[in-house]
Design an enzyme around this catalytic site. Sequence first.
Site, PDB file in Angstrom:
ATOM      1  N   PRO A   1      32.256 -16.006  39.813  1.00 35.42           N
ATOM      2  CA  PRO A   1      32.403 -16.802  38.574  1.00 35.42           C
ATOM      3  C   PRO A   1      33.585 -16.644  38.260  1.00 35.42           C
ATOM      4  CG  PRO A   1      30.788 -14.979  38.399  1.00 35.42           C
ATOM      5  CD  PRO A   1      31.322 -15.292  39.773  1.00 35.42           C
ATOM      6  N   ASN A   2      34.464 -17.855  37.771  1.00 36.21           N
ATOM      7  CA  ASN A   2      35.860 -17.975  36.945  1.00 36.21           C
ATOM      8  C   ASN A   2      36.736 -17.492  37.829  1.00 36.21           C
ATOM      9  OD1 ASN A   2      34.415 -18.533  34.587  1.00 36.21           O
ATOM     10  ND2 ASN A   2      33.772 -16.382  34.576  1.00 36.21           N
TER      11      ASN A   2
ATOM     12  N   ARG B   1      44.959 -19.611  34.606  1.00 36.96           N
ATOM     13  CA  ARG B   1      44.862 -18.593  33.138  1.00 36.96           C
ATOM     14  C   ARG B   1      45.097 -17.224  33.332  1.00 36.96           C
ATOM     15  NH1 ARG B   1      43.902 -23.142  31.836  1.00 36.96           N
ATOM     16  NH2 ARG B   1      42.364 -24.599  30.901  1.00 36.96           N
TER      17      ARG B   1
ATOM     18  N   TYR C   1      45.611 -11.585  36.279  1.00 43.98           N
ATOM     19  CA  TYR C   1      45.148 -11.949  37.572  1.00 43.98           C
ATOM     20  C   TYR C   1      46.420 -12.596  38.491  1.00 43.98           C
ATOM     21  CZ  TYR C   1      40.576 -11.232  35.510  1.00 43.98           C
ATOM     22  OH  TYR C   1      39.621 -10.786  34.993  1.00 43.98           O
TER      23      TYR C   1
ATOM     24  N   ASN D   1      34.386 -10.763  46.127  1.00 44.55           N
ATOM     25  CA  ASN D   1      34.793 -10.641  44.743  1.00 44.55           C
ATOM     26  C   ASN D   1      33.769 -11.469  44.198  1.00 44.55           C
ATOM     27  OD1 ASN D   1      35.633 -10.140  42.180  1.00 44.55           O
ATOM     28  ND2 ASN D   1      37.722 -10.579  42.770  1.00 44.55           N
TER      29      ASN D   1
ATOM     30  N   ALA E   1      32.212 -11.030  37.377  1.00 47.85           N
ATOM     31  CA  ALA E   1      31.356 -10.391  36.483  1.00 47.85           C
ATOM     32  C   ALA E   1      29.942  -9.980  36.953  1.00 47.85           C
ATOM     33  CB  ALA E   1      31.470 -11.127  35.218  1.00 47.85           C
TER      34      ALA E   1
ATOM     35  N   ASP F   1      20.645  -6.946  46.100  1.00 46.76           N
ATOM     36  CA  ASP F   1      19.408  -7.124  46.971  1.00 46.76           C
ATOM     37  C   ASP F   1      19.767  -8.073  48.359  1.00 46.76           C
ATOM     38  OD1 ASP F   1      17.974  -5.210  45.588  1.00 46.76           O
ATOM     39  OD2 ASP F   1      16.637  -7.036  44.651  1.00 46.76           O
TER      40      ASP F   1
ATOM     41  N   GLU G   1      33.867  -5.041  49.055  1.00 47.27           N
ATOM     42  CA  GLU G   1      34.074  -5.378  47.877  1.00 47.27           C
ATOM     43  C   GLU G   1      35.436  -5.244  47.354  1.00 47.27           C
ATOM     44  OE1 GLU G   1      31.340  -3.204  45.081  1.00 47.27           O
ATOM     45  OE2 GLU G   1      32.354  -3.962  43.324  1.00 47.27           O
TER      46      GLU G   1
ATOM     47  N   HIS H   1      38.295  -6.211  44.097  1.00 44.33           N
ATOM     48  CA  HIS H   1      38.634  -6.740  42.646  1.00 44.33           C
ATOM     49  C   HIS H   1      40.210  -6.613  42.566  1.00 44.33           C
ATOM     50  CE1 HIS H   1      34.437  -6.649  41.565  1.00 44.33           C
ATOM     51  NE2 HIS H   1      34.163  -5.634  41.978  1.00 44.33           N
TER      52      HIS H   1
ATOM     53  N   ARG I   1      40.007  -0.993  32.627  1.00 36.05           N
ATOM     54  CA  ARG I   1      39.532  -2.096  31.696  1.00 36.05           C
ATOM     55  C   ARG I   1      38.368  -1.443  31.027  1.00 36.05           C
ATOM     56  NH1 ARG I   1      39.549  -7.617  34.582  1.00 36.05           N
ATOM     57  NH2 ARG I   1      39.714  -8.421  32.542  1.00 36.05           N
TER      58      ARG I   1
ATOM     59  N   ARG J   1      33.061  -2.387  32.815  1.00 37.35           N
ATOM     60  CA  ARG J   1      33.496  -2.966  34.255  1.00 37.35           C
ATOM     61  C   ARG J   1      33.507  -1.901  35.190  1.00 37.35           C
ATOM     62  NH1 ARG J   1      35.664  -8.257  33.309  1.00 37.35           N
ATOM     63  NH2 ARG J   1      36.527  -8.437  31.177  1.00 37.35           N
TER      64      ARG J   1
END
Length: 138
Positions: free
Chosen positions: A10-11, A18, A23, A72, A75, A85, A96, A98, A105, A109
Amino acid sequence: MKKILIINGPNLNLLGKREPEIYGSQTFEEYFQSLQAIFPDIELHYFQSNHEGALIDKIHEVGFSFDGIVLNAGAYTHTSVAIADALSGVKTPAIEVHISNVHAREAFRHHSYLSSRCKGVIVGLGLKGYELAIKAFL
Ligand code: CA2
């Protein structure tokens, strides 16, 4: 030819549009093209969704035929037992990633439900983290 899927949660569709101070200023679509140029011998796929169930469906879809998932989960990393799962339920290993250093942060998180289900974790190295994850799969 190895098949690797990058999944963004998400996002992350807002990358480059933004909050460039956190980022960066590149869109993921631009970055993905440069990754395809760096790894011409890999079948590289990209999927982004803002929906938890769609991320789970994608993990199930590729989880027995692909060689690696670079994930990634945004959130959902910090909230989703369901994605954890899903990772446990498939054969394809995941790494993973990020973009930001989540440990520098907010405290919420610092915990990931996904890390223990992943082969490894790369945090805080910006978009470069995706490239390093792909290299780790090769
Ligand atoms: O640092 C990362 O890659 C994160 O997974 C990004 C997530 C955040 O919730 C995680 O804690 C760490 C947020 C993605 C939001 O992405 C945006 C990009 C540009 C503008 C606004 C949000």
